[in-house]
Motif scaffolding. Sequence first.
Motif, PDB file in Angstrom:
ATOM      1  N   PRO A 128      68.638  63.394   7.638  1.00  0.00           N
ATOM      2  CA  PRO A 128      68.586  62.039   7.091  1.00  0.00           C
ATOM      3  C   PRO A 128      68.702  60.996   8.210  1.00  0.00           C
ATOM      4  CG  PRO A 128      70.159  63.396   5.891  1.00  0.00           C
ATOM      5  CD  PRO A 128      69.727  64.188   7.081  1.00  0.00           C
ATOM      6  N   LYS A 129      67.921  59.932   8.112  1.00  0.00           N
ATOM      7  CA  LYS A 129      67.965  58.875   9.130  1.00  0.00           C
ATOM      8  C   LYS A 129      69.355  58.261   9.252  1.00  0.00           C
ATOM      9  CE  LYS A 129      63.219  57.330   9.424  1.00  0.00           C
ATOM     10  NZ  LYS A 129      62.275  56.249   9.318  1.00  0.00           N
ATOM     11  N   LYS A 130      70.082  58.197   8.144  1.00  0.00           N
ATOM     12  CA  LYS A 130      71.408  57.561   8.150  1.00  0.00           C
ATOM     13  C   LYS A 130      72.487  58.446   8.767  1.00  0.00           C
ATOM     14  CE  LYS A 130      70.425  54.644   4.193  1.00  0.00           C
ATOM     15  NZ  LYS A 130      70.774  54.289   2.817  1.00  0.00           N
ATOM     16  N   TYR A 131      72.166  59.710   8.996  1.00  0.00           N
ATOM     17  CA  TYR A 131      73.116  60.650   9.585  1.00  0.00           C
ATOM     18  C   TYR A 131      73.466  60.200  11.000  1.00  0.00           C
ATOM     19  CZ  TYR A 131      74.981  65.313  10.712  1.00  0.00           C
ATOM     20  OH  TYR A 131      75.778  66.364  11.073  1.00  0.00           O
ATOM     21  N   GLN A 132      74.748  60.145  11.333  1.00  0.00           N
ATOM     22  CA  GLN A 132      75.173  59.562  12.602  1.00  0.00           C
ATOM     23  C   GLN A 132      75.249  60.567  13.749  1.00  0.00           C
ATOM     24  OE1 GLN A 132      78.774  57.380  11.837  1.00  0.00           O
ATOM     25  NE2 GLN A 132      77.807  56.162  10.255  1.00  0.00           N
ATOM     26  N   SER A 173      80.902  62.377  20.059  1.00  0.00           N
ATOM     27  CA  SER A 173      81.102  62.880  18.694  1.00  0.00           C
ATOM     28  C   SER A 173      82.374  63.719  18.608  1.00  0.00           C
ATOM     29  CB  SER A 173      79.899  63.708  18.256  1.00  0.00           C
ATOM     30  OG  SER A 173      78.746  62.917  18.219  1.00  0.00           O
ATOM     31  N   ILE A 174      82.615  64.551  19.605  1.00  0.00           N
ATOM     32  CA  ILE A 174      83.826  65.380  19.617  1.00  0.00           C
ATOM     33  C   ILE A 174      85.069  64.507  19.741  1.00  0.00           C
ATOM     34  CG2 ILE A 174      85.109  67.107  20.944  1.00  0.00           C
ATOM     35  CD1 ILE A 174      82.344  68.405  21.581  1.00  0.00           C
ATOM     36  N   ILE A 175      85.027  63.508  20.618  1.00  0.00           N
ATOM     37  CA  ILE A 175      86.172  62.600  20.778  1.00  0.00           C
ATOM     38  C   ILE A 175      86.439  61.853  19.471  1.00  0.00           C
ATOM     39  CG2 ILE A 175      86.956  60.491  21.948  1.00  0.00           C
ATOM     40  CD1 ILE A 175      85.531  61.610  24.482  1.00  0.00           C
ATOM     41  N   ASP A 176      85.385  61.369  18.819  1.00  0.00           N
ATOM     42  CA  ASP A 176      85.545  60.688  17.520  1.00  0.00           C
ATOM     43  C   ASP A 176      86.161  61.632  16.487  1.00  0.00           C
ATOM     44  OD1 ASP A 176      84.451  58.413  18.606  1.00  0.00           O
ATOM     45  OD2 ASP A 176      82.505  58.615  17.593  1.00  0.00           O
ATOM     46  N   TYR A 177      85.699  62.878  16.493  1.00  0.00           N
ATOM     47  CA  TYR A 177      86.249  63.873  15.563  1.00  0.00           C
ATOM     48  C   TYR A 177      87.731  64.107  15.872  1.00  0.00           C
ATOM     49  CZ  TYR A 177      87.197  68.308  13.275  1.00  0.00           C
ATOM     50  OH  TYR A 177      87.762  69.298  12.506  1.00  0.00           O
ATOM     51  N   LEU A 200      72.443  61.793  28.522  1.00  0.00           N
ATOM     52  CA  LEU A 200      72.599  61.077  27.259  1.00  0.00           C
ATOM     53  C   LEU A 200      73.004  62.030  26.132  1.00  0.00           C
ATOM     54  CD1 LEU A 200      72.160  58.439  25.543  1.00  0.00           C
ATOM     55  CD2 LEU A 200      69.850  59.285  25.168  1.00  0.00           C
ATOM     56  N   ILE A 201      72.347  63.185  26.049  1.00  0.00           N
ATOM     57  CA  ILE A 201      72.637  64.166  25.002  1.00  0.00           C
ATOM     58  C   ILE A 201      74.051  64.709  25.146  1.00  0.00           C
ATOM     59  CG2 ILE A 201      72.020  66.468  24.129  1.00  0.00           C
ATOM     60  CD1 ILE A 201      69.062  65.684  24.868  1.00  0.00           C
ATOM     61  N   ILE A 202      74.426  65.072  26.361  1.00  0.00           N
ATOM     62  CA  ILE A 202      75.774  65.609  26.600  1.00  0.00           C
ATOM     63  C   ILE A 202      76.826  64.556  26.270  1.00  0.00           C
ATOM     64  CG2 ILE A 202      77.359  66.465  28.374  1.00  0.00           C
ATOM     65  CD1 ILE A 202      74.809  67.783  29.676  1.00  0.00           C
ATOM     66  N   ASN A 203      76.617  63.323  26.714  1.00  0.00           N
ATOM     67  CA  ASN A 203      77.583  62.262  26.418  1.00  0.00           C
ATOM     68  C   ASN A 203      77.656  61.956  24.929  1.00  0.00           C
ATOM     69  OD1 ASN A 203      78.462  61.991  29.047  1.00  0.00           O
ATOM     70  ND2 ASN A 203      77.097  60.303  29.522  1.00  0.00           N
ATOM     71  N   LYS A 204      76.537  62.086  24.226  1.00  0.00           N
ATOM     72  CA  LYS A 204      76.524  61.884  22.766  1.00  0.00           C
ATOM     73  C   LYS A 204      77.358  62.979  22.080  1.00  0.00           C
ATOM     74  CE  LYS A 204      72.995  60.258  19.568  1.00  0.00           C
ATOM     75  NZ  LYS A 204      73.384  58.884  19.502  1.00  0.00           N
ATOM     76  N   LEU A 205      77.234  64.219  22.544  1.00  0.00           N
ATOM     77  CA  LEU A 205      78.044  65.312  22.011  1.00  0.00           C
ATOM     78  C   LEU A 205      79.519  65.065  22.302  1.00  0.00           C
ATOM     79  CD1 LEU A 205      78.516  68.116  20.756  1.00  0.00           C
ATOM     80  CD2 LEU A 205      77.985  69.099  23.004  1.00  0.00           C
ATOM     81  N   ILE A 206      79.839  64.689  23.531  1.00  0.00           N
ATOM     82  CA  ILE A 206      81.237  64.421  23.902  1.00  0.00           C
ATOM     83  C   ILE A 206      81.804  63.298  23.049  1.00  0.00           C
ATOM     84  CG2 ILE A 206      82.726  63.547  25.762  1.00  0.00           C
ATOM     85  CD1 ILE A 206      80.844  65.124  27.712  1.00  0.00           C
TER      86      ILE A 206
END
Length: 171
Positions: free
Chosen positions: A62-66, A127-131, A119-125
């Motif tokens: 879904p486009k709205k998926y973050q 997301s993990i920090i937010d979690y 960019l991809i690695i930092n996006k994963l990091i």
Amino acid sequence: MKSKRLRLTQIDLKMCRDYNLKQAMDYDYKTKRIYNKGRGFATVLVKIQGLIFAIPLRSNMPKKYQLKYKLRDSKKPGYIEGLDIGKTLVVEDSKYLLNTNFQLREVVDYYKIVDNDRLIINKLIKSIIDYNQAVSQNDLNKLNDPRRFKFSTFVNYTDRLKQITEKDYLN
């Protein structure tokens, strides 16, 4: 230029069953069944703090998926194709990595992944920090939000993900 930080491969879905992973794609945690949807489980591997993460490629998010990295719009209206960061798995044993070759639908997708490894690695990091913050603050709004962590595989690795912090960001 080929990325030295990312590797495209496939994983054996038996890993999901063997480790009884909640929310893993193509595996039903409750019935312990692996569904053969014929799509393979193409992933991008990332190593952070000694953990090997497998971020799956998906064609209908879904486009709205973050928790995603967009490659392009999907043929299905309201959806995108890309990396599903929310369904990232930790590879517990290299025996689950398949030595198969696969091609992305478009060559440009390959370059959009390998040329944007930081960019991809930092996006994963991120997301993990937010979690981790949502868990530590018992933020049920984020943890139960279907756009965020409700259907995320991070729940399988809560204790292990605590070691991922801001210092892991790539400059």
